[in-house]
Design a protein around this motif. Structure first.
Motif, PDB file in Angstrom:
ATOM      1  N   TRP A 159       0.580  -1.350   0.055  1.00  0.00           N
ATOM      2  CA  TRP A 159       0.070  -0.274   0.030  1.00  0.00           C
ATOM      3  C   TRP A 159       1.043   1.322  -0.310  1.00  0.00           C
ATOM      4  N   SER A 160       1.873   1.078   0.371  1.00  0.00           N
ATOM      5  CA  SER A 160       3.275   2.452   0.296  1.00  0.00           C
ATOM      6  C   SER A 160       3.184   3.134  -1.232  1.00  0.00           C
ATOM      7  N   ASN A 161       2.442   2.417  -1.981  1.00  0.00           N
ATOM      8  CA  ASN A 161       2.905   2.692  -3.562  1.00  0.00           C
ATOM      9  C   ASN A 161       1.445   3.815  -3.689  1.00  0.00           C
ATOM     10  N   PHE A 162       0.836   3.623  -3.427  1.00  0.00           N
ATOM     11  CA  PHE A 162      -0.779   3.871  -3.138  1.00  0.00           C
ATOM     12  C   PHE A 162      -0.563   5.497  -2.087  1.00  0.00           C
ATOM     13  N   LYS A 163       0.109   5.468  -0.940  1.00  0.00           N
ATOM     14  CA  LYS A 163       0.019   6.609  -0.444  1.00  0.00           C
ATOM     15  C   LYS A 163      -0.724   8.037  -0.525  1.00  0.00           C
ATOM     16  N   PRO A 164      -0.475   8.732  -1.518  1.00  0.00           N
ATOM     17  CA  PRO A 164      -1.128   9.826  -2.365  1.00  0.00           C
ATOM     18  C   PRO A 164      -2.318   9.489  -1.963  1.00  0.00           C
ATOM     19  N   ALA A 165      -2.285   8.499  -2.583  1.00  0.00           N
ATOM     20  CA  ALA A 165      -4.317   8.525  -3.418  1.00  0.00           C
ATOM     21  C   ALA A 165      -5.053   8.199  -2.900  1.00  0.00           C
ATOM     22  N   LEU A 166      -3.983   7.726  -1.353  1.00  0.00           N
ATOM     23  CA  LEU A 166      -5.213   7.401  -0.009  1.00  0.00           C
ATOM     24  C   LEU A 166      -5.276   8.883   0.229  1.00  0.00           C
ATOM     25  N   LYS A 167      -4.011   9.124   0.712  1.00  0.00           N
ATOM     26  CA  LYS A 167      -4.321  10.652   1.198  1.00  0.00           C
ATOM     27  C   LYS A 167      -5.364  11.517   0.797  1.00  0.00           C
ATOM     28  N   ILE A 168      -5.445  11.162  -0.659  1.00  0.00           N
ATOM     29  CA  ILE A 168      -6.680  12.222  -1.492  1.00  0.00           C
ATOM     30  C   ILE A 168      -7.887  11.575  -0.628  1.00  0.00           C
ATOM     31  N   LEU A 169      -8.135  10.501  -0.317  1.00  0.00           N
ATOM     32  CA  LEU A 169      -9.041   9.426   0.152  1.00  0.00           C
ATOM     33  C   LEU A 169      -9.434  10.207   1.457  1.00  0.00           C
ATOM     34  N   ASP A 170      -8.396  10.423   1.651  1.00  0.00           N
ATOM     35  CA  ASP A 170      -8.668  10.744   3.716  1.00  0.00           C
ATOM     36  C   ASP A 170      -9.358  11.541   3.775  1.00  0.00           C
ATOM     37  N   ASP A 171      -8.370  13.089   2.920  1.00  0.00           N
ATOM     38  CA  ASP A 171      -9.350  14.149   2.741  1.00  0.00           C
ATOM     39  C   ASP A 171     -10.190  14.233   2.866  1.00  0.00           C
ATOM     40  N   GLY A 172     -11.004  13.656   1.908  1.00  0.00           N
ATOM     41  CA  GLY A 172     -12.269  13.968   1.609  1.00  0.00           C
ATOM     42  C   GLY A 172     -13.245  12.839   2.085  1.00  0.00           C
ATOM     43  N   ILE A 173     -12.783  11.864   2.484  1.00  0.00           N
ATOM     44  CA  ILE A 173     -13.769  11.334   3.889  1.00  0.00           C
ATOM     45  C   ILE A 173     -14.200  12.318   4.947  1.00  0.00           C
ATOM     46  N   ALA A 175     -13.782  15.302   5.408  1.00  0.00           N
ATOM     47  CA  ALA A 175     -13.890  16.536   4.908  1.00  0.00           C
ATOM     48  C   ALA A 175     -15.972  16.374   5.183  1.00  0.00           C
ATOM     49  N   TYR A 176     -15.984  15.426   4.592  1.00  0.00           N
ATOM     50  CA  TYR A 176     -17.524  15.156   4.698  1.00  0.00           C
ATOM     51  C   TYR A 176     -17.916  15.264   6.188  1.00  0.00           C
ATOM     52  N   VAL A 177     -17.411  13.871   7.013  1.00  0.00           N
ATOM     53  CA  VAL A 177     -17.033  13.451   8.405  1.00  0.00           C
ATOM     54  C   VAL A 177     -17.745  15.279   8.979  1.00  0.00           C
ATOM     55  N   LYS A 178     -16.603  16.061   8.507  1.00  0.00           N
ATOM     56  CA  LYS A 178     -16.809  17.488   9.777  1.00  0.00           C
ATOM     57  C   LYS A 178     -17.863  17.941   8.878  1.00  0.00           C
ATOM     58  N   ILE A 179     -18.394  18.292   7.249  1.00  0.00           N
ATOM     59  CA  ILE A 179     -20.006  18.448   7.561  1.00  0.00           C
ATOM     60  C   ILE A 179     -20.683  18.376   7.998  1.00  0.00           C
ATOM     61  N   MET A 180     -20.944  16.925   8.348  1.00  0.00           N
ATOM     62  CA  MET A 180     -21.983  16.003   8.924  1.00  0.00           C
ATOM     63  C   MET A 180     -22.319  16.352  10.123  1.00  0.00           C
ATOM     64  N   HIS A 181     -20.737  16.766  11.108  1.00  0.00           N
ATOM     65  CA  HIS A 181     -21.238  16.723  12.215  1.00  0.00           C
ATOM     66  C   HIS A 181     -21.466  17.889  12.304  1.00  0.00           C
ATOM     67  N   ARG A 182     -21.411  19.500  12.099  1.00  0.00           N
ATOM     68  CA  ARG A 182     -21.560  20.848  12.039  1.00  0.00           C
ATOM     69  C   ARG A 182     -23.169  20.213  12.006  1.00  0.00           C
ATOM     70  N   THR A 183     -23.963  19.775  11.618  1.00  0.00           N
ATOM     71  CA  THR A 183     -25.502  19.124  11.257  1.00  0.00           C
ATOM     72  C   THR A 183     -25.860  19.548  12.773  1.00  0.00           C
ATOM     73  N   SER A 184     -24.952  18.563  13.796  1.00  0.00           N
ATOM     74  CA  SER A 184     -25.731  18.293  14.961  1.00  0.00           C
ATOM     75  C   SER A 184     -24.951  18.679  15.569  1.00  0.00           C
ATOM     76  N   SER A 185     -26.236  19.347  16.943  1.00  0.00           N
ATOM     77  CA  SER A 185     -25.502  20.810  17.959  1.00  0.00           C
ATOM     78  C   SER A 185     -25.828  19.583  19.283  1.00  0.00           C
ATOM     79  N   HIS A 186     -25.561  19.852  19.783  1.00  0.00           N
ATOM     80  CA  HIS A 186     -25.400  19.521  21.641  1.00  0.00           C
ATOM     81  C   HIS A 186     -25.387  21.008  22.228  1.00  0.00           C
ATOM     82  N   ALA A 187     -26.167  20.572  23.597  1.00  0.00           N
ATOM     83  CA  ALA A 187     -25.912  21.832  24.431  1.00  0.00           C
ATOM     84  C   ALA A 187     -25.323  21.498  25.815  1.00  0.00           C
ATOM     85  N   PHE A 188     -24.174  21.708  25.364  1.00  0.00           N
ATOM     86  CA  PHE A 188     -22.765  21.383  26.591  1.00  0.00           C
ATOM     87  C   PHE A 188     -23.237  21.747  27.462  1.00  0.00           C
ATOM     88  N   GLN A 189     -22.694  21.495  28.783  1.00  0.00           N
ATOM     89  CA  GLN A 189     -22.421  22.406  30.184  1.00  0.00           C
ATOM     90  C   GLN A 189     -20.552  22.903  30.152  1.00  0.00           C
TER      91      GLN A 189
END
Length: 362
Positions: A159-173, A175-189
């Protein structure tokens, strides 16, 4: 002919500053780990902390022991956690590991506990017929970020040969997770993040100990955080040391949670290269475990931490409800010497937290 040499606090202090120590062909203990052992509030002046095995005058192996106190009713029993064991490949097959293990057990009258051991070491411990398994801690690893470019090459070098492609895939995932998390709200103490104990949290812990088999208190927490076994990477590292000594990032973190203006919970974690471990939850639990889980979620995402490992069953019930990329069951296994088990008795409940034992340092 194998000879064994024991080291207590004063002897260990002299060893690590000696010319002999610098000339060892491999390192039996890092200097800062030695300082941590010497500063351990549970270590007596004559307690054995390190045992070295020599063939003639040549260092062949070592075993480390971390003294502790286990609570039985209103009494304490001196115990030791095995923290390291290693035999140089050139000396294997001579039963040196077994000799080191037996000597460590003899030094502590068999009052030995072991955790975080490899399968190979576990087989040796069980074959010695000295230990019995105790109830394991059940926990989970919660994956908050994708790190395929780091994980897959370790599992398979192809998999070392595919690290650049895996990094792009990680960044995309991620970024999506971060957007999805913003849609949830918490009433924190109200909560606060600190990197070392302040007066308020120290006083709080002193009146809200863990109240389990070890009753961790302020003095012990201050020692753990003040004398870590892992330091952020330095230019000079111990030669051929087989255990953790330096890393890119290692720190302890405390999360102070308030109910109104009153401090109600203090969480203690370590963060090492994107992995956080929850070691202790001091104070309110039960209904407040849900709040702790929400605040942990917020902290993990804010700091871009990839993995949270928790063995706190009450907190995990609420973490299970939080959206993460992946969840994986974890176990922490424990072995106890038969002598210690007999001293504690059949009615003794072995109740531990994730931060009990040597694992809290790594």
């Amino acid at each position: 002919m194998i000879s064994l040499q024991t080291y207590n606090k004063s002897q260990l202090k002299e060893l690590v500053i000696s010319e002999r120590f610098r000339q060892f062909p491999f390192c039996p203990i890092s200097v800062h780990r030695a300082q941590s052992h010497i500063s351990n509030p549970a270590a007596g002046d004559e307690d054995t902390l390190l045992i070295l095995a020599f063939e003639q005058q040549d260092l062949a192996g070592y075993i480390g022991i971390l003294p502790d106190m286990i609570n039985k009713a209103q009494q304490t029993v001196k115990t030791g956690w095995l923290s390291t064991i290693f035999v140089h490949p050139g000396y294997r097959g001579k039963k040196i590991a077994q000799q080191l293990l037996q000597k460590a057990c003899d030094e502590y009258l068999g009052h030995i506990i072991i955790t975080e051991f490899t399968p190979e070491a576990g087989n040796m411990y069980m074959k010695s017929n000295l230990f019995i398994p105790k109830e394991s801690l059940q926990g989970r690893a919660y994956y908050f970020r994708s790190d395929l470019h780091k994980i897959l090459p370790v599992k398979n070098k192809k998999w070392s040969n595919f690290k650049p492609a895996l990094k792009i895939l990680d960044d995309g995932i991620n970024a999506y997770v971060k957007i999805m998390h913003r849609t949830s709200s918490h009433a924190f103490q109200k909560f606060e993040i600190i990197k070392s104990l302040d007066e308020e949290s120290a006083i709080f812990i002193s009146t809200n100990q863990t109240y389990n088999s070890f009753n961790r208190n302020t003095a012990e927490i201050s020692w753990i955080t003040g004398y870590p076994w892992i330091l952020n990477r330095q230019p000079y590292e111990p030669a051929d040391y087989q255990f953790s000594a330096f890393d890119k990032k290692f720190e302890y973190v405390f999360i102070k949670i308030y109910t109104g203006a009153v401090l109600s919970t203090v969480l203690m974690l370590s963060v090492r290269n994107g992995t956080a471990k929850l070691y202790f939850a001091f104070g309110s639990k039960g209904k407040d475990a849900g709040v702790s889980a929400q605040i942990l979620d917020a902290y993990i995402r804010k700091e871009n931490i990839s993995i949270l490992i928790s063995f706190d069953q009450e907190v995990n019930k609420h973490l299970d409800k939080i959206r993460t990329l992946y969840k994986k069951d974890r176990q922490r296994h424990f072995l106890m010497h038969k002598n210690l088990d007999q001293v504690l008795g059949n009615n003794f409940g072995f109740n531990v937290a994730a931060g009990d034992g040597d694992a809290v340092f790594t």
